[in-house]
Design an enzyme around this catalytic site. Structure first.
Site, PDB file in Angstrom:
ATOM      1  N   GLY A  15      -8.045  -6.676   6.351  1.00 29.36           N
ATOM      2  CA  GLY A  15      -7.122  -6.241   5.299  1.00 29.36           C
ATOM      3  C   GLY A  15      -7.009  -4.729   5.258  1.00 29.36           C
ATOM      4  O   GLY A  15      -7.230  -4.041   6.260  1.00 29.36           O
ATOM      5  N   CYS A  16      -6.692  -4.200   4.117  1.00 30.42           N
ATOM      6  CA  CYS A  16      -6.528  -2.759   3.945  1.00 30.42           C
ATOM      7  C   CYS A  16      -7.787  -2.020   4.382  1.00 30.42           C
ATOM      8  O   CYS A  16      -8.890  -2.319   3.913  1.00 30.42           O
ATOM      9  CB  CYS A  16      -6.220  -2.449   2.485  1.00 30.42           C
ATOM     10  SG  CYS A  16      -6.260  -0.699   2.092  1.00 30.42           S
ATOM     11  N   PHE A  17      -7.620  -1.035   5.266  1.00 32.96           N
ATOM     12  CA  PHE A  17      -8.812  -0.344   5.769  1.00 32.96           C
ATOM     13  C   PHE A  17      -9.471   0.546   4.731  1.00 32.96           C
ATOM     14  O   PHE A  17     -10.617   0.944   4.895  1.00 32.96           O
ATOM     15  CB  PHE A  17      -8.542   0.420   7.063  1.00 32.96           C
ATOM     16  CG  PHE A  17      -7.286   1.265   7.120  1.00 32.96           C
ATOM     17  CD1 PHE A  17      -6.653   1.768   6.008  1.00 32.96           C
ATOM     18  CD2 PHE A  17      -6.732   1.564   8.368  1.00 32.96           C
ATOM     19  CE1 PHE A  17      -5.519   2.554   6.098  1.00 32.96           C
ATOM     20  CE2 PHE A  17      -5.586   2.346   8.479  1.00 32.96           C
ATOM     21  CZ  PHE A  17      -4.980   2.848   7.333  1.00 32.96           C
ATOM     22  N   LYS A  61       0.816  -1.208   0.000  1.00 34.78           N
ATOM     23  CA  LYS A  61       0.000   0.000   0.000  1.00 34.78           C
ATOM     24  C   LYS A  61       0.847   1.253   0.000  1.00 34.78           C
ATOM     25  O   LYS A  61       0.425   2.282  -0.513  1.00 34.78           O
ATOM     26  CB  LYS A  61      -0.932   0.008   1.205  1.00 34.78           C
ATOM     27  CG  LYS A  61      -2.112  -0.914   1.054  1.00 34.78           C
ATOM     28  CD  LYS A  61      -3.236  -0.489   1.942  1.00 34.78           C
ATOM     29  CE  LYS A  61      -2.747  -0.402   3.356  1.00 34.78           C
ATOM     30  NZ  LYS A  61      -3.691   0.323   4.207  1.00 34.78           N
TER      31      LYS A  61
END
Length: 234
Positions: free
Chosen positions: A54-56, A2
């Site tokens: 996972g990715c917010f 990210k």
């Protein structure tokens, strides 16, 4: 992964034909609703839930578009206040997971319904310490229960889905952690999906989740998201 996405989003490459790139987006499915749910206290108009999957960016984007949700805030849970910073959490050594705190009206949407959406479209709960292209315990699937009652509902639902083989022969990797403080993430992480829809990471991994929410939960989908910046301004 990210961190690269943030840098890439500032480049012209963000405009490339993302649909031609390999997709890590999880396969969505509408799992059965929980057989046990929280009963909203009489007169209650606001409640909170904290989920990590996972990715917010994507998890926040999904719940911002759920009817009855007034706010969904990206942040960190599971570790200490002093390490609740993006660069430190990304090391995978802080105990934190990227998480989202959801404020909702229990008269309009129940805790169990939020869990159903969480397991169905927000992430793949069978992946251990990863989601899509992101790996590490900071991307684990965890329900951060605020109290014993939320923990009971979440654990019962995980057992229900496993018994029903809702994900085939794959057991859920989701854990339940109780009474862990939540810390808001940096401002630049808030409303990230809405503000950066053309960024490759968002377009490939997260926008499909919004489409899945609309398709699988039309009764819960709202077209106008409840954005953090709008909440702060009000």
């Amino acid at each position: 992964m990210k961190s690269f996405a943030i840098a890439a989003g500032a480049l012209a490459v963000a405009a490339f034909a993302w649909h031609a790139a390999p997709s890590f987006a999880e396969t969505a499915r509408r799992v059965p609703a929980p057989t046990v749910d929280l009963t909203a206290p009489a007169g209650a108009t606001t409640a909170t839930a904290v989920f990590a999957g996972g990715c917010f960016w994507g998890v926040q984007g999904v719940f911002q578009r759920v009817e009855g949700v007034s706010n969904a805030l990206s942040g960190y849970a599971g570790g200490e206040a002093r390490t609740a910073r993006y660069n430190e959490v990304g090391s995978g050594r802080t105990g934190h997971a990227e998480a989202v705190r959801i404020s909702y009206d229990p008269r309009k949407v129940s805790y169990g319904k939020l869990l159903q959406i969480y397991f169905s479209v927000a992430h793949d709960p069978t992946q251990l310490n990863r989601q899509g292209p992101d790996t590490g315990p900071q991307y684990r699937s965890t329900v951060f229960a605020e109290n014993a009652e939320q923990a009971r509902i979440a654990n019962a639902y995980i057992a229900q889905l496993n018994q029903a083989k809702a994900f085939g022969n794959k057991p859920l990797a989701t854990t339940v952690e109780v009474s862990k403080p939540f810390y808001a993430a940096e401002d630049y992480h808030q409303d990230y999906l809405t503000l950066h829809p053309n960024q490759p990471y968002i377009a490939i991994n997260d926008l499909p989740k919004i489409d899945d929410l609309k398709k699988l939960f039309p009764e819960s989908y709202k077209a106008t998201p409840s954005l953090v910046r709008a909440t702060k301004a009000s």
